[in-house]
Design a protein around this motif. Sequence first.
Motif, PDB file in Angstrom:
ATOM      1  N   TYR A 268       0.680  -1.074   0.025  1.00 23.79           N
ATOM      2  CA  TYR A 268       0.040  -0.012   0.005  1.00 23.79           C
ATOM      3  C   TYR A 268       0.831   1.339   0.189  1.00 23.79           C
ATOM      4  O   TYR A 268       0.653   2.191  -0.828  1.00 23.79           O
ATOM      5  N   ALA A 269       1.816   1.319   0.961  1.00 26.43           N
ATOM      6  CA  ALA A 269       2.922   2.527   0.755  1.00 26.43           C
ATOM      7  C   ALA A 269       3.422   2.723  -0.471  1.00 26.43           C
ATOM      8  O   ALA A 269       3.669   3.922  -0.696  1.00 26.43           O
ATOM      9  N   LYS A 270       3.832   1.697  -1.044  1.00 26.70           N
ATOM     10  CA  LYS A 270       4.573   1.709  -2.389  1.00 26.70           C
ATOM     11  C   LYS A 270       3.682   2.255  -3.574  1.00 26.70           C
ATOM     12  O   LYS A 270       3.938   3.307  -4.257  1.00 26.70           O
ATOM     13  N   ASP A 271       2.463   1.806  -3.397  1.00 25.92           N
ATOM     14  CA  ASP A 271       1.425   2.346  -4.351  1.00 25.92           C
ATOM     15  C   ASP A 271       1.198   3.678  -4.206  1.00 25.92           C
ATOM     16  O   ASP A 271       1.056   4.548  -4.919  1.00 25.92           O
ATOM     17  N   ILE A 272       0.911   4.222  -2.726  1.00 25.17           N
ATOM     18  CA  ILE A 272       0.687   5.667  -2.480  1.00 25.17           C
ATOM     19  C   ILE A 272       1.744   6.582  -2.698  1.00 25.17           C
ATOM     20  O   ILE A 272       1.688   7.600  -3.223  1.00 25.17           O
ATOM     21  N   ASN A 273       3.120   5.868  -2.377  1.00 26.53           N
ATOM     22  CA  ASN A 273       4.016   7.012  -2.101  1.00 26.53           C
ATOM     23  C   ASN A 273       5.041   6.829  -3.409  1.00 26.53           C
ATOM     24  O   ASN A 273       5.806   7.649  -3.635  1.00 26.53           O
ATOM     25  N   GLY A 274       4.899   5.865  -4.093  1.00 27.97           N
ATOM     26  CA  GLY A 274       5.930   5.600  -5.096  1.00 27.97           C
ATOM     27  C   GLY A 274       7.144   4.496  -4.686  1.00 27.97           C
ATOM     28  O   GLY A 274       7.260   4.729  -3.342  1.00 27.97           O
ATOM     29  N   PRO A 275       7.937   3.887  -5.501  1.00 30.34           N
ATOM     30  CA  PRO A 275       8.893   3.134  -5.215  1.00 30.34           C
ATOM     31  C   PRO A 275      10.133   4.249  -4.407  1.00 30.34           C
ATOM     32  O   PRO A 275      10.102   5.167  -4.984  1.00 30.34           O
ATOM     33  N   SER A 276      10.917   3.649  -3.462  1.00 29.79           N
ATOM     34  CA  SER A 276      12.004   4.468  -2.996  1.00 29.79           C
ATOM     35  C   SER A 276      12.564   3.588  -2.179  1.00 29.79           C
ATOM     36  O   SER A 276      12.511   2.236  -2.105  1.00 29.79           O
ATOM     37  N   ASP A 277      14.131   3.687  -1.764  1.00 33.43           N
ATOM     38  CA  ASP A 277      15.085   3.237  -1.385  1.00 33.43           C
ATOM     39  C   ASP A 277      15.017   3.257   0.149  1.00 33.43           C
ATOM     40  O   ASP A 277      15.918   3.636   0.842  1.00 33.43           O
ATOM     41  N   LYS A 278      13.971   2.858   0.893  1.00 32.13           N
ATOM     42  CA  LYS A 278      13.853   2.915   2.264  1.00 32.13           C
ATOM     43  C   LYS A 278      14.355   1.535   3.044  1.00 32.13           C
ATOM     44  O   LYS A 278      14.596   1.399   4.237  1.00 32.13           O
ATOM     45  N   ARG A 279      14.553   0.362   2.312  1.00 35.20           N
ATOM     46  CA  ARG A 279      15.017  -0.880   2.618  1.00 35.20           C
ATOM     47  C   ARG A 279      14.182  -1.264   4.045  1.00 35.20           C
ATOM     48  O   ARG A 279      14.540  -1.562   5.150  1.00 35.20           O
ATOM     49  N   HIS A 280      12.898  -1.105   3.781  1.00 36.45           N
ATOM     50  CA  HIS A 280      12.009  -1.672   4.846  1.00 36.45           C
ATOM     51  C   HIS A 280      12.387  -3.181   5.094  1.00 36.45           C
ATOM     52  O   HIS A 280      12.815  -3.827   4.364  1.00 36.45           O
ATOM     53  N   MET A 281      11.914  -3.749   6.445  1.00 37.58           N
ATOM     54  CA  MET A 281      12.292  -4.998   6.612  1.00 37.58           C
ATOM     55  C   MET A 281      11.205  -5.531   7.444  1.00 37.58           C
ATOM     56  O   MET A 281      10.513  -5.017   8.227  1.00 37.58           O
ATOM     57  N   MET A 282      11.264  -7.031   7.675  1.00 39.99           N
ATOM     58  CA  MET A 282      10.350  -7.557   8.474  1.00 39.99           C
ATOM     59  C   MET A 282      11.253  -8.738   9.281  1.00 39.99           C
ATOM     60  O   MET A 282      12.073  -9.441   8.511  1.00 39.99           O
ATOM     61  N   SER A 283      11.073  -8.855  10.484  1.00 44.00           N
ATOM     62  CA  SER A 283      11.896  -9.581  11.372  1.00 44.00           C
ATOM     63  C   SER A 283      11.099 -11.073  11.705  1.00 44.00           C
ATOM     64  O   SER A 283       9.841 -10.666  12.024  1.00 44.00           O
ATOM     65  N   HIS A 284      11.628 -12.191  12.114  1.00 42.38           N
ATOM     66  CA  HIS A 284      11.394 -13.317  12.825  1.00 42.38           C
ATOM     67  C   HIS A 284      10.509 -13.853  11.616  1.00 42.38           C
ATOM     68  O   HIS A 284      10.983 -15.311  11.421  1.00 42.38           O
ATOM     69  N   ILE A 285       9.453 -13.539  10.915  1.00 41.10           N
ATOM     70  CA  ILE A 285       8.912 -14.385   9.707  1.00 41.10           C
ATOM     71  C   ILE A 285       8.882 -15.802   9.925  1.00 41.10           C
ATOM     72  O   ILE A 285       9.474 -16.479   8.946  1.00 41.10           O
ATOM     73  N   GLN A 286       8.107 -16.108  11.089  1.00 40.99           N
ATOM     74  CA  GLN A 286       8.373 -17.545  11.380  1.00 40.99           C
ATOM     75  C   GLN A 286       7.480 -18.524  10.361  1.00 40.99           C
ATOM     76  O   GLN A 286       7.902 -19.652  10.124  1.00 40.99           O
ATOM     77  N   LEU A 287       6.209 -17.844  10.215  1.00 42.13           N
ATOM     78  CA  LEU A 287       5.128 -18.846   9.554  1.00 42.13           C
ATOM     79  C   LEU A 287       4.872 -18.017   8.252  1.00 42.13           C
ATOM     80  O   LEU A 287       3.726 -17.304   8.317  1.00 42.13           O
ATOM     81  N   ILE A 288       5.504 -18.307   7.138  1.00 45.03           N
ATOM     82  CA  ILE A 288       5.101 -17.496   5.844  1.00 45.03           C
ATOM     83  C   ILE A 288       4.219 -18.301   4.901  1.00 45.03           C
ATOM     84  O   ILE A 288       4.921 -19.712   4.578  1.00 45.03           O
ATOM     85  N   HIS A 289       3.037 -17.979   4.774  1.00 42.79           N
ATOM     86  CA  HIS A 289       2.315 -18.681   3.796  1.00 42.79           C
ATOM     87  C   HIS A 289       2.920 -18.778   2.652  1.00 42.79           C
ATOM     88  O   HIS A 289       3.554 -17.952   2.210  1.00 42.79           O
ATOM     89  N   PRO A 290       3.010 -19.927   1.617  1.00 38.93           N
ATOM     90  CA  PRO A 290       3.769 -19.995   0.454  1.00 38.93           C
ATOM     91  C   PRO A 290       3.387 -19.007  -0.560  1.00 38.93           C
ATOM     92  O   PRO A 290       4.207 -18.387  -1.307  1.00 38.93           O
ATOM     93  N   ASP A 291       2.136 -18.437  -0.552  1.00 38.00           N
ATOM     94  CA  ASP A 291       1.637 -17.227  -1.593  1.00 38.00           C
ATOM     95  C   ASP A 291       2.414 -15.893  -1.184  1.00 38.00           C
ATOM     96  O   ASP A 291       2.439 -15.199  -2.133  1.00 38.00           O
TER      97      ASP A 291
END
Length: 452
Positions: A268-291
């Motif tokens: 959503y942020a990318k769609d609203i603000n446009g692409p940028s080099d913020k290097r957002h991240m997600m931690s732990h991500i234990q259970l990721i649905h294959p999709d």
Amino acid sequence: NLRSAEEIYTVIRDYIKNRPDEEWVRGNGWEIPVFPEGNPRKEWLDIIEPDRPVILYSADGHSAWVNSKSLKLAGIDRHTPDPLNGRIERDPDTAEPSGTLREDAMILVGKFLPAYSKKQIETGLINAAHKANHFGITGILDAGIGEIDGLYAYRNLSRSKKVNLRVSASQYAEPADWRKSLEKMKTLRFIDKNCRMNTVKFFADGVIEGRTAALLDPYIGTEDRGILNWHPDSMNSAISAFDKAGFQVHVHAIGDRGIRTTLDAYEYAKDINGPSDKRHMMSHIQLIHPDDQPRFNELDITASFQSLWAYPDDYITQMTIPVLGPQRAEWLYPIGSVEKTGAHITGGSDWTVSSLNPLDAIEVAVTRREPGEIKGEALLPSEAVGLSTMLKAYTIDGAYSLFLEDKVGSIQAGKRADIIFLDRNLFSIPSHEIHSAKVTHTFFDGKLVYEK
């Protein structure tokens, strides 16, 4: 590393005996699987300390064990409702609080704790920096600190060169007041030579072992889908606002619903603000649905794995697989699958939750077994990755995630000399011995800061 209730009781008794004048008894580090259903009771603490309030945070930081004195001080009884994004564990027969608080319910007691002094904070930080150098660490992301209890200490000690670390510090944003926090963080952010604060930390959900991680489908045998801390619309608005303001956004997400909701917000942020080099991240991500596994690469989100957790310990075998079932258990810590999509991968410890030593986590990522195990049970060995991948995750790819790849992360002319020496070649030893390698020298900016 205390594996039985009696060992834990002994440590608590010894601590209390040696500190008779402290107003509060507080600590952390007990392992949830030690106690039945992860629920230690207040009565067990009452026997040891009936007169002073006691609060002991679990190793994962998502539960607190308290005695009756603490509950009384906080006014918590059978009539107290669960707070938003929290749960008071209760006796099944009486509905009285049993002594375990989950997530934001911990604040009900924690808000009464006396603040640490400036000296305590700075001493703790200096000791932690020494410990990091001991393990060959010269740069960190501290994924969430208070303005007073961490940010100023990092900035001041970095400027005075009392810590030999490159620090990326972050501040918390909460669903109730994130707009106010955004304006405050704009005034607090800074970028120095070795210390910066331009990262914001969100908690999407909790943890599976406490049944507070947000799931797409219920925990086995229940209608409970865990706790999603942010309404999806609120998370969309908040992440897009911080992104627009130039902040890097770092999100704790463990359950498949928590992860999907966060990825949706990044999109959503990318769609609203446009692409940028913020290097957002997600931690732990234990259970990721294959999709959702390909979306990290598609959205350019760094996947920060704590790979030391990716082996079949008691958390996995007793507290995770039984509440997920066999199908979802196939999605646990899919490091190999995410790597194959081309996503950026970094390695983290979540210290003090688990070992600060990167070599412990690197070995588990390669073997998917408990460190030191040669032929023991492995957790989804198809999700193992190569040694080179994990060394990059802790060097150049880690540097990239902190906007430092032009300064550190590889040995090149013109870069700062953050270099470590090991007592053996990791590529020449069996993979189950990686954790036993020792750092012999750590250099920070070309200066020797640790020698074995």
